[in-house]
Scaffold this motif. Structure first.
Motif, PDB file in Angstrom:
ATOM      1  N   THR A  33      36.808  14.166   6.640  1.00 37.04           N
ATOM      2  CA  THR A  33      37.077  15.728   6.573  1.00 37.04           C
ATOM      3  C   THR A  33      37.739  16.130   5.377  1.00 37.04           C
ATOM      4  OG1 THR A  33      38.939  15.306   8.117  1.00 37.04           O
ATOM      5  CG2 THR A  33      37.199  16.044   9.165  1.00 37.04           C
ATOM      6  N   THR A  34      38.578  15.236   4.816  1.00 44.59           N
ATOM      7  CA  THR A  34      39.446  15.261   3.561  1.00 44.59           C
ATOM      8  C   THR A  34      38.750  14.735   2.333  1.00 44.59           C
ATOM      9  OG1 THR A  34      41.041  13.777   4.098  1.00 44.59           O
ATOM     10  CG2 THR A  34      41.505  15.763   4.890  1.00 44.59           C
ATOM     11  N   ALA A  35      37.692  14.094   2.489  1.00 42.13           N
ATOM     12  CA  ALA A  35      37.336  13.283   1.251  1.00 42.13           C
ATOM     13  C   ALA A  35      37.041  14.115   0.080  1.00 42.13           C
ATOM     14  CB  ALA A  35      36.015  12.537   1.879  1.00 42.13           C
ATOM     15  N   ILE A  36      36.791  15.334   0.188  1.00 41.14           N
ATOM     16  CA  ILE A  36      36.368  16.157  -0.738  1.00 41.14           C
ATOM     17  C   ILE A  36      37.690  16.327  -1.878  1.00 41.14           C
ATOM     18  CG2 ILE A  36      37.155  18.425   0.182  1.00 41.14           C
ATOM     19  CD1 ILE A  36      34.213  17.892  -2.267  1.00 41.14           C
ATOM     20  N   GLU A  46      27.210  16.536   7.440  1.00 38.86           N
ATOM     21  CA  GLU A  46      28.164  15.106   7.558  1.00 38.86           C
ATOM     22  C   GLU A  46      27.433  14.194   6.588  1.00 38.86           C
ATOM     23  OE1 GLU A  46      30.001  13.910  10.879  1.00 38.86           O
ATOM     24  OE2 GLU A  46      29.420  11.851  10.372  1.00 38.86           O
ATOM     25  N   VAL A  47      26.010  13.948   6.647  1.00 44.13           N
ATOM     26  CA  VAL A  47      25.506  12.885   5.846  1.00 44.13           C
ATOM     27  C   VAL A  47      25.789  13.194   4.303  1.00 44.13           C
ATOM     28  CG1 VAL A  47      23.471  11.689   5.134  1.00 44.13           C
ATOM     29  CG2 VAL A  47      23.713  12.419   7.433  1.00 44.13           C
ATOM     30  N   GLU A  48      25.560  14.237   3.845  1.00 43.50           N
ATOM     31  CA  GLU A  48      25.903  14.878   2.552  1.00 43.50           C
ATOM     32  C   GLU A  48      27.544  14.568   2.043  1.00 43.50           C
ATOM     33  OE1 GLU A  48      24.027  16.525   4.399  1.00 43.50           O
ATOM     34  OE2 GLU A  48      21.958  16.699   3.557  1.00 43.50           O
ATOM     35  N   SER A  49      28.296  14.830   2.874  1.00 45.44           N
ATOM     36  CA  SER A  49      29.675  14.560   2.665  1.00 45.44           C
ATOM     37  C   SER A  49      30.078  13.227   2.526  1.00 45.44           C
ATOM     38  CB  SER A  49      30.675  15.225   3.806  1.00 45.44           C
ATOM     39  OG  SER A  49      30.366  16.823   3.900  1.00 45.44           O
ATOM     40  N   PHE A  50      29.418  12.557   3.386  1.00 43.20           N
ATOM     41  CA  PHE A  50      29.439  10.932   3.312  1.00 43.20           C
ATOM     42  C   PHE A  50      28.842  10.329   1.980  1.00 43.20           C
ATOM     43  CE2 PHE A  50      27.395   7.016   3.980  1.00 43.20           C
ATOM     44  CZ  PHE A  50      28.488   6.154   4.228  1.00 43.20           C
ATOM     45  N   LEU A  51      27.619  10.825   1.508  1.00 40.43           N
ATOM     46  CA  LEU A  51      27.123  10.460   0.251  1.00 40.43           C
ATOM     47  C   LEU A  51      28.243  10.865  -0.985  1.00 40.43           C
ATOM     48  CD1 LEU A  51      23.316  10.896   0.931  1.00 40.43           C
ATOM     49  CD2 LEU A  51      24.699   8.799   0.980  1.00 40.43           C
ATOM     50  N   ASN A  52      28.667  12.137  -0.850  1.00 39.60           N
ATOM     51  CA  ASN A  52      29.429  12.575  -1.798  1.00 39.60           C
ATOM     52  C   ASN A  52      30.628  11.478  -2.126  1.00 39.60           C
ATOM     53  OD1 ASN A  52      28.148  14.801  -2.800  1.00 39.60           O
ATOM     54  ND2 ASN A  52      28.963  16.148  -1.269  1.00 39.60           N
ATOM     55  N   ASN A  71      20.224   9.014  15.208  1.00 40.42           N
ATOM     56  CA  ASN A  71      21.467   9.687  14.757  1.00 40.42           C
ATOM     57  C   ASN A  71      21.125  10.359  13.268  1.00 40.42           C
ATOM     58  OD1 ASN A  71      22.410   7.576  12.422  1.00 40.42           O
ATOM     59  ND2 ASN A  71      21.815   6.236  14.124  1.00 40.42           N
ATOM     60  N   PRO A  72      21.898  11.194  12.852  1.00 38.84           N
ATOM     61  CA  PRO A  72      21.387  11.915  11.571  1.00 38.84           C
ATOM     62  C   PRO A  72      21.503  11.036  10.317  1.00 38.84           C
ATOM     63  CG  PRO A  72      23.411  13.088  12.826  1.00 38.84           C
ATOM     64  CD  PRO A  72      23.033  11.851  13.513  1.00 38.84           C
ATOM     65  N   TYR A  73      22.198   9.768  10.476  1.00 41.20           N
ATOM     66  CA  TYR A  73      22.201   8.990   9.337  1.00 41.20           C
ATOM     67  C   TYR A  73      20.702   8.321   9.242  1.00 41.20           C
ATOM     68  CZ  TYR A  73      27.041   9.818   8.310  1.00 41.20           C
ATOM     69  OH  TYR A  73      28.318  10.398   8.294  1.00 41.20           O
ATOM     70  N   PHE A  74      20.334   7.792  10.410  1.00 45.80           N
ATOM     71  CA  PHE A  74      19.112   7.051  10.596  1.00 45.80           C
ATOM     72  C   PHE A  74      18.024   8.110  10.100  1.00 45.80           C
ATOM     73  CE2 PHE A  74      19.950   3.006  13.137  1.00 45.80           C
ATOM     74  CZ  PHE A  74      21.037   2.724  12.174  1.00 45.80           C
ATOM     75  N   SER A  75      17.945   9.292  10.690  1.00 42.37           N
ATOM     76  CA  SER A  75      16.963  10.122  10.305  1.00 42.37           C
ATOM     77  C   SER A  75      16.783  10.606   8.752  1.00 42.37           C
ATOM     78  CB  SER A  75      17.200  11.518  11.267  1.00 42.37           C
ATOM     79  OG  SER A  75      17.195  11.095  12.468  1.00 42.37           O
ATOM     80  N   TYR A  76      18.170  10.824   8.282  1.00 41.40           N
ATOM     81  CA  TYR A  76      18.110  10.955   7.054  1.00 41.40           C
ATOM     82  C   TYR A  76      17.534  10.266   5.920  1.00 41.40           C
ATOM     83  CZ  TYR A  76      20.520  13.099   2.747  1.00 41.40           C
ATOM     84  OH  TYR A  76      20.683  13.745   1.400  1.00 41.40           O
ATOM     85  N   PHE A  77      17.908   8.814   6.394  1.00 44.18           N
ATOM     86  CA  PHE A  77      17.248   7.769   5.437  1.00 44.18           C
ATOM     87  C   PHE A  77      15.878   7.217   6.026  1.00 44.18           C
ATOM     88  CE2 PHE A  77      21.650   7.374   4.623  1.00 44.18           C
ATOM     89  CZ  PHE A  77      21.715   7.569   3.173  1.00 44.18           C
TER      90      PHE A  77
END
Length: 364
Positions: free
Chosen positions: A118-121, A153-159, A184-190
């Motif tokens: 949540t604060t990784a940005i 979330e996936v984009e935030s993680f990749l950032n 899950n969103p991660y498996f779907s994303y990739f």
């Protein structure tokens, strides 16, 4: 996409063993298994020795600040291991910072960090030159907290990954989870899917896939750990009272690391189907169709009319002309979808769509 599967060995082990997945040499390593088999413990232990032997640091990630606040003893708990106690008996573990950014030290030297997504940005411009391992613990929220996924979330993680990796070629990601759901969103994303059988899954593109997709898939390995019984049988086969309590309940399947059966409620869209509405979740659209003659609805991510005016977002992320699903009682089309799910005549085009949407719809 083509999937290569190697089953788990039948060897009885006391705790989870990280060495088999490391032999694949992949960039992204997803590890899914039962509770209390030592996934997090073992990966953190591996990172500790990586710092001891190479001076390389790790970055521990959870979703929220409250999750990070519980990690002050993340390294000292490793002293439960006899080998760690012996190898680090004269070393001093320390913790600095707070739940926004925690820093782990060994003899006063930083060996790792912990931070919530949540604060990784906030660290976008910060350099972490010695960090070579990222651990994302519980990347799939508990079943009762599915909406715990963050917006985009996936984009935030990749950032965050981009910030930590920069141009490093020796970087590794470990994504850890209990056996919540293979979708899950991660498996779907990739663009990856697995059966859920214990073992190791590697991927490569099919001849029709783009070169970019083939290269992306080649960097991923997913491990479904052995059943929890394969780790506890070494303790003379005895069950603790809690294990006896849950043995006949559905929770025992989750606790042991087994995935639920996913073979039912799968249908293909029929030629007579009529479009009902569009559902949206984490960047993916799903078309909902109805066949009045057969008497069922079907959700299908491959047959979607994104221009159709009735579009409902199932998560927190949204764009213009989308209605919020939490107001579903106001929208007859969405009400019909939820009612169909509850009464057992909503079907899905594939297992991924079924598991993801049924997981969300069960919360309404």
């Amino acid at each position: 996409m083509l999937t290569k599967f190697k089953p788990q060995n039948e060897e009885i082990e006391k705790f989870y063993n990280i060495q088999p997945i490391k032999t694949y040499g992949k960039f992204l390593n997803a590890i899914m298994g039962g509770r209390s088999i030592g996934k997090s413990f073992t990966v953190k232990k591996d990172c500790l020795y990586n710092f001891k032997n190479k001076g390389e640091q790790f970055f521990y990630l959870r979703r929220t600040k409250d999750n990070i606040a519980q990690q002050k003893g993340a390294l000292t708990e490793l002293l439960k291991d006899e080998k760690v106690r012996e190898d680090f008996k004269d070393r001093k573990f320390g913790v600095k910072g707070g739940k926004s950014l925690m820093e782990f030290t060994l003899d006063g030297i930083t060996c790792g960090y912990a931070m919530p997504l949540t604060t990784a940005i906030n660290i976008k411009s910060t350099d972490f030159p010695d960090v070579t391992t990222l651990i994302f613990d519980e990347f799939i929220p508990l079943k009762g907290d599915f909406m715990g996924y963050l917006p985009n979330e996936v984009e935030s993680f990749l950032n965050l990954c981009s910030t930590l990796i920069r141009t490093k070629e020796n970087f590794k990601i470990y994504m850890l989870s209990n056996t919540q759901n293979i979708v899950n969103p991660y498996f779907s994303y990739f663009n990856i899917s697995i059966s859920g059988e214990p073992g190791f899954y590697t991927f490569k593109g099919s001849p029709s896939d783009s070169q970019e997709l083939k290269e992306s898939l080649s960097e991923i390995v997913v491990e479904i750990c052995k059943s929890k019984e394969m780790y506890t049988k070494g303790k003379e086969g005895k069950k603790i009272p809690f294990e006896k309590l849950i043995a006949p309940t559905p929770y025992a399947q989750f606790d042991s690391g087994d995935f639920p059966n996913t073979s039912d409620f799968i249908k293909s869209k029929t030629p007579k189907s009529i479009y009902v509405c569009t559902l949206f979740y984490e960047g993916t659209y799903y078309g909902v169709w109805v066949d009045y003659e057969e008497g069922f609805l079907i959700a299908d991510k491959d047959h979607v009319n994104t221009q159709y005016p009735k579009c409902y977002t199932l998560g927190k992320a949204r764009s213009e002309n989308m209605a919020l699903s939490k107001l579903w009682r106001k929208y007859p089309a969405l009400t019909a979808v939820i009612r169909a799910y509850r009464e057992g005549f909503l079907f899905f085009s594939d297992e991924n769509t079924k598991q993801l949407l049924s997981y969300i719809l069960s919360r309404f």
